[in-house]
Design an enzyme around this catalytic site. Structure first.
Site, PDB file in Angstrom:
ATOM      1  N   PRO A 124       0.826  -1.211   0.000  1.00 19.37           N
ATOM      2  CA  PRO A 124       0.000   0.000   0.000  1.00 19.37           C
ATOM      3  C   PRO A 124       0.862   1.263   0.000  1.00 19.37           C
ATOM      4  O   PRO A 124       1.811   1.358   0.768  1.00 19.37           O
ATOM      5  CB  PRO A 124      -0.789  -0.117   1.303  1.00 19.37           C
ATOM      6  CG  PRO A 124      -0.020  -1.073   2.154  1.00 19.37           C
ATOM      7  CD  PRO A 124       0.656  -2.006   1.212  1.00 19.37           C
ATOM      8  N   TYR A 134       0.181   4.764  13.297  1.00 24.23           N
ATOM      9  CA  TYR A 134      -1.191   5.250  13.140  1.00 24.23           C
ATOM     10  C   TYR A 134      -2.046   4.742  14.303  1.00 24.23           C
ATOM     11  O   TYR A 134      -1.534   4.164  15.264  1.00 24.23           O
ATOM     12  CB  TYR A 134      -1.731   4.896  11.746  1.00 24.23           C
ATOM     13  CG  TYR A 134      -0.907   5.593  10.675  1.00 24.23           C
ATOM     14  CD1 TYR A 134      -0.820   6.994  10.662  1.00 24.23           C
ATOM     15  CD2 TYR A 134      -0.180   4.891   9.734  1.00 24.23           C
ATOM     16  CE1 TYR A 134      -0.029   7.661   9.725  1.00 24.23           C
ATOM     17  CE2 TYR A 134       0.616   5.546   8.787  1.00 24.23           C
ATOM     18  CZ  TYR A 134       0.676   6.930   8.796  1.00 24.23           C
ATOM     19  OH  TYR A 134       1.464   7.592   7.891  1.00 24.23           O
ATOM     20  N   LEU A 168      12.511  -2.879   1.262  1.00 26.04           N
ATOM     21  CA  LEU A 168      13.741  -2.968   0.465  1.00 26.04           C
ATOM     22  C   LEU A 168      13.913  -4.318  -0.207  1.00 26.04           C
ATOM     23  O   LEU A 168      15.008  -4.873  -0.232  1.00 26.04           O
ATOM     24  CB  LEU A 168      14.960  -2.591   1.314  1.00 26.04           C
ATOM     25  CG  LEU A 168      15.065  -1.077   1.575  1.00 26.04           C
ATOM     26  CD1 LEU A 168      16.145  -0.778   2.607  1.00 26.04           C
ATOM     27  CD2 LEU A 168      15.351  -0.327   0.276  1.00 26.04           C
TER      28      LEU A 168
HETATM   29  C1  LIG Z   1       4.926   6.842  -1.420  1.00 26.42           C
HETATM   30  C2  LIG Z   1       4.716   5.850  -0.304  1.00 26.42           C
HETATM   31  C3  LIG Z   1       3.488   5.785   0.327  1.00 26.42           C
HETATM   32  C4  LIG Z   1       3.253   4.825   1.328  1.00 26.42           C
HETATM   33  N1  LIG Z   1       1.999   4.697   1.870  1.00 26.42           N
HETATM   34  C5  LIG Z   1       1.719   3.652   2.682  1.00 26.42           C
HETATM   35  C6  LIG Z   1       0.386   3.346   3.038  1.00 26.42           C
HETATM   36  O1  LIG Z   1      -0.581   3.954   2.558  1.00 26.42           O
HETATM   37  N2  LIG Z   1       0.188   2.327   3.903  1.00 26.42           N
HETATM   38  C7  LIG Z   1       1.225   1.579   4.401  1.00 26.42           C
HETATM   39  O2  LIG Z   1       0.993   0.673   5.204  1.00 26.42           O
HETATM   40  N3  LIG Z   1       2.494   1.816   4.022  1.00 26.42           N
HETATM   41  C8  LIG Z   1       2.754   2.809   3.158  1.00 26.42           C
HETATM   42  N4  LIG Z   1       4.033   2.979   2.686  1.00 26.42           N
HETATM   43  C9  LIG Z   1       5.068   2.002   3.060  1.00 26.42           C
HETATM   44  C10 LIG Z   1       5.193   0.897   1.987  1.00 26.42           C
HETATM   45  O3  LIG Z   1       4.004   0.144   1.856  1.00 26.42           O
HETATM   46  C11 LIG Z   1       6.354  -0.051   2.292  1.00 26.42           C
HETATM   47  O4  LIG Z   1       6.078  -0.703   3.504  1.00 26.42           O
HETATM   48  C12 LIG Z   1       7.698   0.665   2.377  1.00 26.42           C
HETATM   49  O5  LIG Z   1       7.850   1.593   1.318  1.00 26.42           O
HETATM   50  C13 LIG Z   1       8.868  -0.311   2.342  1.00 26.42           C
HETATM   51  O6  LIG Z   1       8.822  -1.075   1.152  1.00 26.42           O
HETATM   52  P1  LIG Z   1       9.774  -0.766  -0.119  1.00 26.42           P
HETATM   53  O7  LIG Z   1      11.202  -0.796   0.379  1.00 26.42           O
HETATM   54  O8  LIG Z   1       9.488  -1.899  -1.088  1.00 26.42           O
HETATM   55  O9  LIG Z   1       9.433   0.571  -0.671  1.00 26.42           O
HETATM   56  C14 LIG Z   1       4.287   3.954   1.732  1.00 26.42           C
HETATM   57  C15 LIG Z   1       5.546   4.059   1.101  1.00 26.42           C
HETATM   58  C16 LIG Z   1       5.758   4.962   0.080  1.00 26.42           C
HETATM   59  C17 LIG Z   1       7.098   5.005  -0.612  1.00 26.42           C
END
Ligand SMILES: Cc1cc2nc3c(=O)[nH]c(=O)nc-3n(C[C@H](O)[C@H](O)[C@H](O)COP(=O)(O)O)c2cc1C
Length: 348
Positions: free
Chosen positions: A23, A182, A300
């Site tokens: 998300p 949250y 990551l």
């Molecule tokens: C632009 C953006 C918006 C995000 N919004 C949410 C969200 O709405 N809900 C949530 O649980 N995590 C949110 N996250 C966290 C991501 O779901 C994820 O857990 C985090 O980016 C780590 O994963 P990644 O390294 O693949 O980016 C958000 C991250 C990014 C970059």
């Protein structure tokens, strides 16, 4: 031996592969209503072959939005604006979940690309925030109002109404957002919960709100796939940690939650988090093993090799990718030879 291309069936719903779009708030709604940005954004990942698209934090009430640009599902008009997103994803052979959210004290913020600071409740686009207690996330920000019994009952009924709307427009999964500082995290972490009523103090009391909301959602969502995202640790000695998370997940399993989406942190400001590839995977693994529940690994994870290794090692059951799928909506098409849309086959 599992790979990211393998299907998985959860509570009778088959996901064609194990890649989940994590998300990600888009901060692009007006008054909580979805628009063409959301259709194209989520639609692109459906075309791109992602097995499950987890829609961004979608607020169950206006004051539960992180910002004035968040999506919401607090009225039938909101549900109708989301329905084309759901239908398009289904038409392209993917599944879609909705992350039901309430930001608590981390609400009423400016959009990230405009600085992301708190907007005073006295300014346009700002409102009074709510929480377990009256400590703001950042020192100097306006204090949240501690939820009283009526406020707690409203949170529960807002979640139920949101779940009914999500069910009626065809979402495949509900994920309750219990992570990242949250509202529910504000209750279960001792950092932000000094209440002396039935919702504060002991571990059982601090997890009570999340447990009650989950039970209430389950009662209307029935036996469709139900996920909960948690922060497995506050990354601070003496606060919420992975053992607390394991105990929480045992309770969530009892209630009928199918999968825990295992993230971490974000309830205590200025904490140093060792964010390296796979840094949250050990939490997903520990929860899967100790609470005997399906888990999703996130954080990551950017390559197929990395994802497959996590699945092969039985550390998690699904892989949530966030930023990599912003960079490349077609990640899954490039990683697998199947499931290309007819319109794109000539590019194979
Ligand atoms: C632009 C953006 C918006 C995000 N919004 C949410 C969200 O709405 N809900 C949530 O649980 N995590 C949110 N996250 C966290 C991501 O779901 C994820 O857990 C985090 O980016 C780590 O994963 P990644 O390294 O693949 O980016 C958000 C991250 C990014 C970059």
């Amino acid at each position: 031996m599992n790979s990211i291309s393998d299907p998985i069936t959860i509570a009778g719903t088959e996901f064609k592969n194990r890649l989940v779009m994590s998300p990600m708030c888009q901060y692009s709604a007006t008054d909580g209503l979805a628009n063409s940005w959301h259709q194209v954004h989520y639609g692109s990942r459906a075309i791109g072959g992602v097995g499950l698209i987890m829609q961004e934090a979608t607020a169950v009430c206006p004051e539960g939005r992180i910002s004035y640009g968040d999506l919401g599902i607090w009225s039938d008009a909101h549900a109708q604006a989301l329905k084309p997103v759901v239908d398009f994803v289904h038409a392209h052979n993917s599944k879609i979940g909705i992350q039901l959210a309430h930001a608590g004290r981390k609400a009423s913020l400016e959009l990230p690309w405009k600085g992301g600071r708190q907007i005073s409740q006295h300014q346009p686009n700002g409102w009074q925030t709510l929480s377990a207690g009256n400590q703001p996330y950042y020192d100097g920000d306006e204090a949240p109002l501690p939820l009283d019994d009526a406020g707690i009952n409203k949170v529960i009924s807002d979640y139920v109404d949101a779940a009914i709307r999500a069910r009626d427009i065809g979402y495949d999964v509900i994920e309750i957002h219990g992570a990242h500082g949250y509202l529910f995290h504000q209750f279960y972490s001792p950092q932000s919960n000094q209440r002396t009523d039935a919702y504060g103090g002991s571990f059982e009391n601090r997890i009570r709100l999340l447990v009650e909301v989950t039970k209430a959602v389950k009662s209307v969502w029935r036996n469709k796939p139900l996920f909960v995202r948690i922060s497995a640790t506050d990354w601070v000695d003496g606060l919420w940690d992975v053992n607390d998370s394991i105990a929480l997940c045992k309770v969530l399993k009892e209630i009928g939650v199918h999968l825990i989406d295992v993230s971490s942190g974000a309830n205590v400001p200025h904490v140093k988090i060792p964010a390296v590839p796979d840094y949250q995977v050990p939490f997903a693994e520990a929860i899967k093993r100790e609470a005997d529940i399906l888990t999703g690994a996130v954080g990551l994870i950017t390559t197929r090799e990395q994802a497959d290794k996590i699945l092969e090692n039985n550390q998690a059951d699904m892989i949530f990718m966030a930023r990599e799928l912003l960079r490349n909506p077609y990640f899954m098409l490039q990683e697998s030879n199947t499931d290309w849309p007819d319109q794109y086959v000539r590019a194979k």
